[in-house]
Design a protein around this motif. Sequence first.
Motif, PDB file in Angstrom:
ATOM      1  N   TYR A  64      -5.061   0.374  10.471  1.00 37.61           N
ATOM      2  CA  TYR A  64      -5.424   1.533   9.695  1.00 37.61           C
ATOM      3  C   TYR A  64      -6.867   1.952  10.428  1.00 37.61           C
ATOM      4  O   TYR A  64      -7.690   1.480  10.595  1.00 37.61           O
ATOM      5  CB  TYR A  64      -5.675   1.228   8.432  1.00 37.61           C
ATOM      6  N   TYR A  96       1.045  -1.201  -0.009  1.00 33.95           N
ATOM      7  CA  TYR A  96      -0.089  -0.193  -0.022  1.00 33.95           C
ATOM      8  C   TYR A  96       1.040   1.220   0.372  1.00 33.95           C
ATOM      9  O   TYR A  96       1.979   1.279   0.843  1.00 33.95           O
ATOM     10  CB  TYR A  96      -0.752   0.072   1.273  1.00 33.95           C
ATOM     11  N   GLU A 107       2.917  15.043   7.860  1.00 30.21           N
ATOM     12  CA  GLU A 107       2.080  13.865   7.605  1.00 30.21           C
ATOM     13  C   GLU A 107       0.732  13.915   8.626  1.00 30.21           C
ATOM     14  O   GLU A 107       0.769  14.435   9.675  1.00 30.21           O
ATOM     15  CB  GLU A 107       2.829  12.618   8.157  1.00 30.21           C
ATOM     16  N   MET A 135      -0.334  -3.016   5.590  1.00 36.53           N
ATOM     17  CA  MET A 135      -1.217  -2.233   4.471  1.00 36.53           C
ATOM     18  C   MET A 135      -2.772  -2.289   5.419  1.00 36.53           C
ATOM     19  O   MET A 135      -3.205  -3.218   5.997  1.00 36.53           O
ATOM     20  CB  MET A 135      -0.942  -2.976   3.434  1.00 36.53           C
ATOM     21  N   CYS A 169       1.398   8.305  12.158  1.00 35.62           N
ATOM     22  CA  CYS A 169       1.297   8.693  10.711  1.00 35.62           C
ATOM     23  C   CYS A 169       1.999   7.755  10.116  1.00 35.62           C
ATOM     24  O   CYS A 169       2.591   6.575  10.511  1.00 35.62           O
ATOM     25  CB  CYS A 169       1.981   9.829  10.496  1.00 35.62           C
ATOM     26  N   SER A 170       2.117   7.453   8.773  1.00 32.86           N
ATOM     27  CA  SER A 170       2.941   6.641   7.963  1.00 32.86           C
ATOM     28  C   SER A 170       4.257   6.753   8.089  1.00 32.86           C
ATOM     29  O   SER A 170       4.824   5.380   8.267  1.00 32.86           O
ATOM     30  CB  SER A 170       2.506   7.037   6.360  1.00 32.86           C
ATOM     31  N   THR A 174       1.123   5.089   1.061  1.00 33.73           N
ATOM     32  CA  THR A 174       0.337   6.016   1.831  1.00 33.73           C
ATOM     33  C   THR A 174       0.376   7.302   1.177  1.00 33.73           C
ATOM     34  O   THR A 174      -0.689   8.153   1.457  1.00 33.73           O
ATOM     35  CB  THR A 174       1.042   6.188   3.051  1.00 33.73           C
ATOM     36  N   ASN A 175       1.229   7.603  -0.054  1.00 31.23           N
ATOM     37  CA  ASN A 175       1.030   9.089  -0.519  1.00 31.23           C
ATOM     38  C   ASN A 175      -0.036   8.868  -1.366  1.00 31.23           C
ATOM     39  O   ASN A 175      -0.603   9.832  -1.701  1.00 31.23           O
ATOM     40  CB  ASN A 175       2.329   9.292  -1.298  1.00 31.23           C
ATOM     41  N   SER A 211      -2.379   6.709  -1.452  1.00 31.69           N
ATOM     42  CA  SER A 211      -3.738   5.957  -0.915  1.00 31.69           C
ATOM     43  C   SER A 211      -4.274   4.852  -1.756  1.00 31.69           C
ATOM     44  O   SER A 211      -5.540   4.852  -2.184  1.00 31.69           O
ATOM     45  CB  SER A 211      -4.672   7.122  -0.686  1.00 31.69           C
ATOM     46  N   LYS A 213      -3.129   8.525  10.633  1.00 28.56           N
ATOM     47  CA  LYS A 213      -3.935   7.436   9.878  1.00 28.56           C
ATOM     48  C   LYS A 213      -3.746   6.045  10.614  1.00 28.56           C
ATOM     49  O   LYS A 213      -4.715   5.303  10.309  1.00 28.56           O
ATOM     50  CB  LYS A 213      -3.509   7.367   8.611  1.00 28.56           C
TER      51      LYS A 213
END
Length: 571
Positions: free
Chosen positions: A133, A44, A102, A77, A116-117, A46-47, A49, A105
């Motif tokens: 998530y 996955y 960021e 992910m 964050c990621s 994250t930038n 999505s 999430k």
Amino acid sequence: MAVPGKKATKHFSSSTISIGSDEDLQVYCQPCDQDGSRLPAYGYCTNCSEHLCKTCYTLHRKHKLSRDHTLLDKTSMPQTMSPVTPTQSDNFTKPCPKHNMEMIKFYCHDHKALLCSVCVTLEHTATSCQVNYIPDISGQVINSTEYQDILKKIDDMTEKSSKTLQDMKKMNDKSNKSLTDALSELKTFRSKMNQRLDEMERQVEEAAKVIQKDNNKNLMKVETECGDVSKSLKSSSDAIKHFNASKKGNDLFIELKHMEQIIKDYKQSIAKLTEYKVKEYNFEPNEAISNLLDKDESMGTLKERTLNPDLKSRQCSHMDKICIKTSQDNHECTITGMTLLSPDLLIITDSGNSAVKMVDMSKMSVLAQQCFDSTPWEVTSVSQNELAVTLPCNQTIQFLSVSSNNLKKKHTLKVDGTCHGISCHKDKMVVSFLSPAKVQILLINGTVLQTIQDDNIFINPFYITTSDNCIYVSDSGMKTITKLNWQCEVKGKYVCKDKPYGLTMSDDGTVFVCYYDNNTIEEISGDCTKGQVVVKDVPGPQTVVWSAETCTLFTSSYTEQNFIKIFKLSK
């Protein structure tokens, strides 16, 4: 109209996928899906999505435009293609405190941290932490028990803040009244003097005004801080209610978790305000002045006396009891020590089975158990993730690590005596010893800072409790509760009706103490001048711990060795 020789593109919308087939339930590669090929997701971004298959995942790392993107592997992910509820959205608005660019999430269950990621990639990987998530789990918080609990905690903290202000006003009034009385005494004494003493009188009056000014200044500070706390809590409460009403699960989940830490911080702030010591004064005349008017002598002094809150009139009710006997136990339980890591997590020492146990108060059951070759006596929290346990026979202190459902032995610390009572405060430990009878203050690494060893003070000092300003020691041989400062100087002593054992400090600065032979628990004022029985007819209580959040006492009982008894006290 279809173009000859070209396959029609299939478009799948994550919000309209029907549930019923294996394909529908699979997390798939979103870029490939645009071309009509549904491939299993391998990772996955994250930038972007987007979920990626193995090929897209590899190319994503190489392409110039995406090589710096943050990628999550298959174990880290998000495991769903769509939010939990139709109204849920993946728009995140709260920035990460560590990585300002960021958004938060993810949530780590092991560290109870919002992430964050970048946090997930660098510090909370799937191999070491249980990370979710947020859209996968946030739908559960709408109108949840946690939502209700946080609102209740906000209300409780608001009430405590208001009460702290009221108590400080009362003490400030007493202090100012005592100063007024002291000045009246001064004038009575001054009336017998001649004009030569006018200057001395003014000096004392000015000293009193400075103290009054400081009192009022400090009171204004308390008013401001308590007011700020109340406003902040009201604002947060409104935000939480708004997020809940509008079913913004992400924002609500983040705000609830964020508020847990804020409430803890406010609790510490309010606790510090209660430590503000307002003094009472009386005027003490200098008798020699009458005969020495021509001498440059002081007219008298404003002598401080510590003003302590009065003991409250409390109502007690027996709430419940929890069985702490497990399948690993070979004997009846003998509870000699307890400490709270959180309102729902109680740690006990079971000397009868040479074990330390972790009890989940919400589930009313033992979560974990660590056994020893030697009998443990008392336990204290060093931090949220670490405990210290005294082992008298080995003359050692055993440190334990704490996780969500596990207790694990760490290092040990050798001490010079049969250690029993222990209490950690910040970076220091206070330990009591029976042989020889003494009390020591140590750093966590074992460096001895202070020792008090006096047969006129201690004979059998079994238990200890501490705060920022003082240390309380129960001595069953002397039948006393002794108050010490952190320099090991005696600052007060309470003569008990019977042999005292376990003790714990309340959030108001009072001390609860067990009387094993007397079947009672008594509350003693912080200055050790008075006491009142708050729990009666509990057979053989040996150790006790106070929960300020729930206004409850947890204690052991000789007649029901395998149970912890719970008593609710009125505020």
